[in-house]
Design a protein around this motif. Structure first.
Motif, short mmCIF file in Angstrom:
data_model
loop_
_atom_site.label_atom_id
_atom_site.label_comp_id
_atom_site.label_asym_id
_atom_site.label_seq_id
_atom_site.Cartn_x
_atom_site.Cartn_y
_atom_site.Cartn_z
N ASP A 130 -19.50 47.24 -32.81
CA ASP A 130 -18.44 46.43 -32.20
C ASP A 130 -18.49 45.04 -32.80
OD1 ASP A 130 -16.29 45.76 -30.60
OD2 ASP A 130 -17.41 45.70 -28.72
N SER A 173 -14.01 41.79 -27.19
CA SER A 173 -14.43 42.97 -27.94
C SER A 173 -13.25 43.61 -28.67
CB SER A 173 -15.04 43.99 -26.97
OG SER A 173 -15.02 45.29 -27.51
N GLN A 224 -13.33 46.56 -30.06
CA GLN A 224 -13.31 47.96 -29.65
C GLN A 224 -12.53 48.15 -28.35
OE1 GLN A 224 -17.07 49.70 -28.33
NE2 GLN A 224 -16.71 51.47 -29.66
N LYS A 225 -12.68 47.23 -27.41
CA LYS A 225 -12.01 47.33 -26.12
C LYS A 225 -10.57 46.84 -26.17
CE LYS A 225 -11.57 47.45 -21.55
NZ LYS A 225 -11.46 48.71 -20.81
N GLY A 237 -8.34 48.39 -29.75
CA GLY A 237 -8.96 49.66 -30.11
C GLY A 237 -8.26 50.41 -31.22
N PHE A 250 -14.16 40.81 -21.25
CA PHE A 250 -14.38 41.98 -22.09
C PHE A 250 -15.01 41.56 -23.42
CE2 PHE A 250 -10.68 43.45 -19.45
CZ PHE A 250 -11.39 44.40 -18.73
N TYR A 298 -18.61 45.55 -24.71
CA TYR A 298 -18.21 45.87 -23.33
C TYR A 298 -18.14 47.38 -23.09
CZ TYR A 298 -15.91 45.74 -18.82
OH TYR A 298 -15.63 45.92 -17.48
N ASN A 299 -17.54 48.12 -24.01
CA ASN A 299 -17.40 49.56 -23.80
C ASN A 299 -18.76 50.24 -23.63
OD1 ASN A 299 -14.66 49.41 -23.88
ND2 ASN A 299 -14.39 50.56 -25.79
N GLN A 359 -19.95 52.11 -20.25
CA GLN A 359 -20.39 53.50 -20.30
C GLN A 359 -21.81 53.67 -19.78
OE1 GLN A 359 -19.77 54.79 -24.34
NE2 GLN A 359 -17.53 54.67 -24.16
N LYS A 375 -8.77 52.08 -18.59
CA LYS A 375 -8.56 52.20 -20.04
C LYS A 375 -7.77 51.04 -20.60
CE LYS A 375 -4.40 55.11 -19.64
NZ LYS A 375 -4.41 55.36 -18.19
#
Length: 542
Positions: free
Chosen positions: A159, A196, A198-199, A202, A491, A495-496, A500, A523
């Motif tokens: 990330d 992030s 990724q968050k 995405g 975020f 964060y993801n 998780q 999401k």
């Protein structure tokens, strides 16, 4: 949720913590799907809907006025919006649904350049060409042209920040500082240097890893979409199809609603967005299997036999005696920072992970002038956002032109177009300034939130610079100050993975007896995202 939620046993008891959008819609969907399940909703707030707050008050002349002290619209193109609108129509609320067309001036958005001039965000070839003459476009054209040729990221990078990804892919940090920093301040009240990738972005993040380039990923998707038949393009999403199936909906009507909603970038409600949670709250209050409580949940734990969840709660007023109830399932429709204290010492590792998720605070400043429109015609639009490249000593994230939005609303339901309705007052100003967010955080991360007098003075200064508003007009207006403390999760990078890990800990500790809702585990960041997540989990449990 990572948890493989399983069907609830007959006559199960479910507790829902939180009366915001997530908790209300989860209760509504599960309550309809499983009439045998007894659901108890804990909401200690004075009203339903969480941060949604349409406040009815009076102006200086004692005439009624509605002030949005929170969100005021939601986007049309979304699975969650289809679910919301279909339910509103089913509950007889179609007459209050309002829409903004793509051609409406209220769909125009602006950015403030380094010289405090408002520049329209491109929405056509003409506006794009004009945008390229602005200092905000620095590096944009060359960055887009050569993005495909740049070396992809090392796969070992799990990330990175939004700014890092954009700078690598477009060869300059100007694009993130000018365009994207403003957009994501408006959505998350946070900095692209911390958010992030990724968050938050995405699609870009995974396109680079799959195709080596954001441009190549977009090209592949465009070709795939172009090859689809008209039937495939019109196919309902899996979420909406499931909704139609489990509630025995007329699929043709649901399909028509989905297509109609896709025409509108924004939707609102007559009387304010508060009508949305109010409608769901009124509906579930009539469910014989739902109990609404104003008590505050203070803790929960597994029962001795580990087959139930024991919830401690206390009244928000009167004696502080703690009561208990046992549930087969607990839905936590609350922010991570409110989840953490409920775990307590029973799971220190989980609590530490939840505490690692910090939140941003946003101050909302509303201005109402009943007899004068101070927003220049050329800037009539949804509002404007302020990027990092602007000096911005006032710490304003952006300004929403509520009066432009309200004046642009048209009925969503065709039968309401000719309905008798009082004409909308045209000569007034209503706007909302969003202040602070990440700009309230000092280098150590500590929040420093200025008071009402200082914040309103800063907003006045910004409006004079950006809109050319006069001090006399601003001083004569009616001002409303609201602090939305810890309203948005940060975020940040990683964060993801953290979310998780939290979900895995919840699964390991409580199995399918606990599910997580709300923006922190959704999401996406919007109201429709939270709603579709609530529906999906309700279906898993039914």
């Amino acid at each position: 949720m990572l948890s493989q939620l399983i069907k609830l046993p007959a006559n199960a008891k479910v507790g829902v913590v939180g009366g915001g959008v997530s908790g209300l819609t989860f209760t509504y969907f599960l309550g309809k799907l499983r009439p045998d399940v007894q659901i108890t909703v804990f909401n200690p707030e004075s009203r339903p809907g969480g941060w949604i707050n349409s406040w009815n008050t009076k102006d200086k002349k004692q005439k009624p006025v509605m002030i949005e002290r929170g969100p005021r619209t939601f986007r049309g193109v979304s699975d969650g919006t289809v679910l919301i609108m279909d339910t509103m129509l089913e509950l007889g609320k179609g007459s209050i649904v309002k829409s903004i067309s793509k051609e409406s001036s209220a769909d125009k958005k602006f950015l403030v350049d380094p010289n405090n001039k408002l520049v329209q965000v491109p929405n056509s070839l003409g506006t794009f060409a004009k945008f390229l003459t602005s200092p905000l476009s620095k590096g944009l054209l060359s960055g887009m042209i050569w993005e495909w040729a740049r070396k992809p990221v090392d796969p070992s990078v799990k990330d990175e920040s939004v700014a890092s990804l954009l700078t690598r892919r477009y060869g300059t940090n100007s694009i993130s500082r000018n365009l994207f920093s403003a957009i994501y301040r408006g959505i998350y009240a946070d900095s692209v240097d911390k958010l992030s990738a990724q968050k938050v972005v995405g699609k870009m993040f995974y396109d680079e890893r799959q195709y080596g380039s954001i441009t190549k990923g977009s090209w592949v998707r465009w070709r795939a979409d172009s090859a689809k038949s008209p039937e495939e393009k019109d196919k309902l999403s899996e979420c909406v199809s499931t909704y139609g199936k489990v509630f025995n909906k007329d699929i043709n009507k649901l399909h028509a609603l989905s297509k109609k909603l896709a025409q509108f970038p924004m939707l609102g409600l007559k009387g304010g967005l508060q009508q949305f949670p109010n409608t769901f709250h009124e509906a579930i209050a009539k469910f014989p299997n739902v109990t609404l409580m104003t008590d505050e949940v203070t803790a929960f734990k597994l029962s001795t036999g580990k087959d139930k969840l024991v919830v401690d709660f206390k009244a928000t007023e009167g004696p502080t005696k703690v009561s208990q109830q046992s549930f087969d399932h607990l839905r936590l429709a609350i922010a991570p920072n409110k989840f953490s204290p409920l775990v307590g010492k029973s799971n220190v590792a989980l609590q530490q992970k939840l505490d690692a998720i910090k939140s941003n605070t946003v101050s909302l400043v509303n201005l109402y002038i009943p007899d004068k429109d101070i927003i220049p015609k050329k800037y009539n639009g949804f509002g404007y956002l302020i990027p990092q490249s602007n000096p911005n000593p006032e710490n304003v994230l952006g300004v929403i032109f509520d009066s432009v939005i309200e004046k642009s609303f048209t009925p969503f339901v065709d039968s309401e177009v000719n309905a008798t309705e009082p004409p909308t007052r045209q000569n007034y100003t209503k706007l909302t300034a969003m202040v602070g967010g990440e700009l309230f955080n000092d280098p150590s991360g500590k929040q420093v939130v200025p008071g009402e007098t200082e914040t309103i003075a800063n907003v006045k200064s910004a409006l004079m610079k950006h809109l050319g508003a006069s001090k006399s007009d601003l001083d004569a207006g009616q001002w409303v100050f609201t602090v939305a403390r810890d309203c948005l999760p940060q975020f940040t990078v990683g964060y993801n993975s953290l979310a998780q890990s939290i979900e895995q800990d919840v699964l390991n500790e409580y199995g399918s007896r606990v599910s997580l809702g709300g923006m922190g585990f959704s999401k996406g960041p919007g109201i429709p995202d939270v709603v579709s997540d609530a529906f999906i989990d309700a279906v898993k449990l039914h």
